[in-house]
Design an enzyme around this catalytic site. Structure first.
Site, PDB file in Angstrom:
ATOM      1  CG  HIS A  12      43.428  63.500  64.195  1.00  0.00           C
ATOM      2  ND1 HIS A  12      42.720  63.740  63.039  1.00  0.00           N
ATOM      3  CD2 HIS A  12      44.688  63.195  63.795  1.00  0.00           C
ATOM      4  CE1 HIS A  12      43.513  63.593  61.989  1.00  0.00           C
ATOM      5  NE2 HIS A  12      44.712  63.245  62.428  1.00  0.00           N
ATOM      6  CG  HIS A  59      46.083  58.233  60.364  1.00  0.00           C
ATOM      7  ND1 HIS A  59      44.836  58.659  60.800  1.00  0.00           N
ATOM      8  CD2 HIS A  59      46.905  59.303  60.455  1.00  0.00           C
ATOM      9  CE1 HIS A  59      44.914  59.938  61.152  1.00  0.00           C
ATOM     10  NE2 HIS A  59      46.145  60.353  60.951  1.00  0.00           N
ATOM     11  CG  HIS A 193      52.406  66.770  63.260  1.00  0.00           C
ATOM     12  ND1 HIS A 193      51.316  67.469  62.780  1.00  0.00           N
ATOM     13  CD2 HIS A 193      52.126  65.463  63.038  1.00  0.00           C
ATOM     14  CE1 HIS A 193      50.424  66.621  62.293  1.00  0.00           C
ATOM     15  NE2 HIS A 193      50.897  65.402  62.418  1.00  0.00           N
ATOM     16  CD  GLU A 240      47.257  65.108  60.074  1.00  0.00           C
ATOM     17  OE1 GLU A 240      47.536  63.895  59.968  1.00  0.00           O
ATOM     18  OE2 GLU A 240      47.109  65.673  61.179  1.00  0.00           O
TER      19      GLU A 240
END
Length: 286
Positions: A12, A59, A193, A240
């Site tokens: 996402h 977030h 990441h 995640e």
């Protein structure tokens, strides 16, 4: 009864939302990324899901360090796009399905999952970018959405096993809802990441693809991957991916792969995308 007919896994990355909003999805940089979603966009038009249970992480838009729910389910009527510092995305409001959401919340709590129930919140790129990747730029999203937010931002985060078990409980909840609904469950986030520190920019193609492969078939090996392995192999934000395990757990004992896409890089992130369907075990006549 309602039933979960498919699971979708997807990154996402906020930059993908920018590409959609600015009409850059076909340029040299973004074209190969979006090409991997074209199959799914056509497939979704055929599937016409009534409701999507969309597993994502906030977030610091709806939640911050004042309150950090491990699992939160949205039971409201509508959710506006969040302002993440540069104004809300110009995408449709997300329409919820309160009846199913409250049913799932009750079922999960009685199933001994301590859910946080949210009736009002704005939703950020974690939820709106996957909708854009699958549905493009419609005037209204073609399915109702139940947001399910997971804390993968600050430790402690839930284990892979707990996420998988939550998916199993969601399956039971959906199948006990009396209305005939075509429900999909999406697990979002990842893949490898890291956004800060000495390992910023870390990508791990081999590990990412092995993880996606573990979600296909009848193995449950992915639910036992420890947190330290995600951190070591996929960077601080790779955790995640435990949200994909909620999706996988909700599909039952066995899955069939319909589509897979992987691309490096998008910004400093790996892009992963899967479409799975549950495989019902055949009953052998006595």
């Amino acid at each position: 009864m309602a039933r979960i007919t498919a699971g979708v896994g997807s990154s996402h990355v906020p930059l993908l939302g920018v590409a959609v909003d600015q009409g850059k999805t076909g340029d040299d940089y973004f074209g190969p990324i979006f090409a991997g979603y074209e199959w799914t966009r056509q497939w979704e038009k055929e599937q016409k899901p009534d409701v999507i249970i969309l597993v994502y992480n906030d977030h610091a838009s709806a939640f911050d360090m004042k309150i950090v729910p491990t699992f939160a389910i949205g039971c409201g009527e509508r959710y506006k796009p969040a302002d993440e510092g540069w104004g809300p995305r110009q995408v449709p409001e997300v329409e919820g399905h309160p009846d199913l959401a409250w049913h799932i919340a009750q079922s999960l709590i009685l199933d001994e999952f301590d859910m946080t129930i949210i009736n009002e919140m704005d939703v950020d790129h974690g939820l709106t970018v996957p909708l854009s990747m699958m549905f493009g730029q419609p005037q209204a999203w073609p399915a109702k959405v139940i947001p399910l937010a997971v804390n993968v931002v600050t430790y402690p985060v839930p284990s892979g096993n707990r996420c998988w078990a939550l998916g199993e409980a969601i399956k039971r909840a959906v199948e006990s809802f009396p209305e005939d609904l075509n429900v999909q469950i999406w697990g979002t986030g990842g893949m490898s990441h890291q956004l800060q520190g000495k390992r910023a920019g870390l990508l791990n193609r081999e590990w990412d693809n092995r993880f996606m492969d573990l979600l296909v078939g009848d193995t449950d090996a992915a639910r036992w991957i420890p947190h330290i392995e995600y951190l070591r192999e996929t960077g601080s934000e790779g955790i995640e991916m435990v949200m994909w395990l909620i999706m996988r757990g909700a599909l039952g004992d066995k899955t069939r792969l319909l589509h897979k896409h992987y691309h490096i890089p998008c910004s400093n992130t790996a892009i992963g995308h899967l479409v799975l369907e549950p495989v019902e075990e055949e009953t052998v006549p006595a």
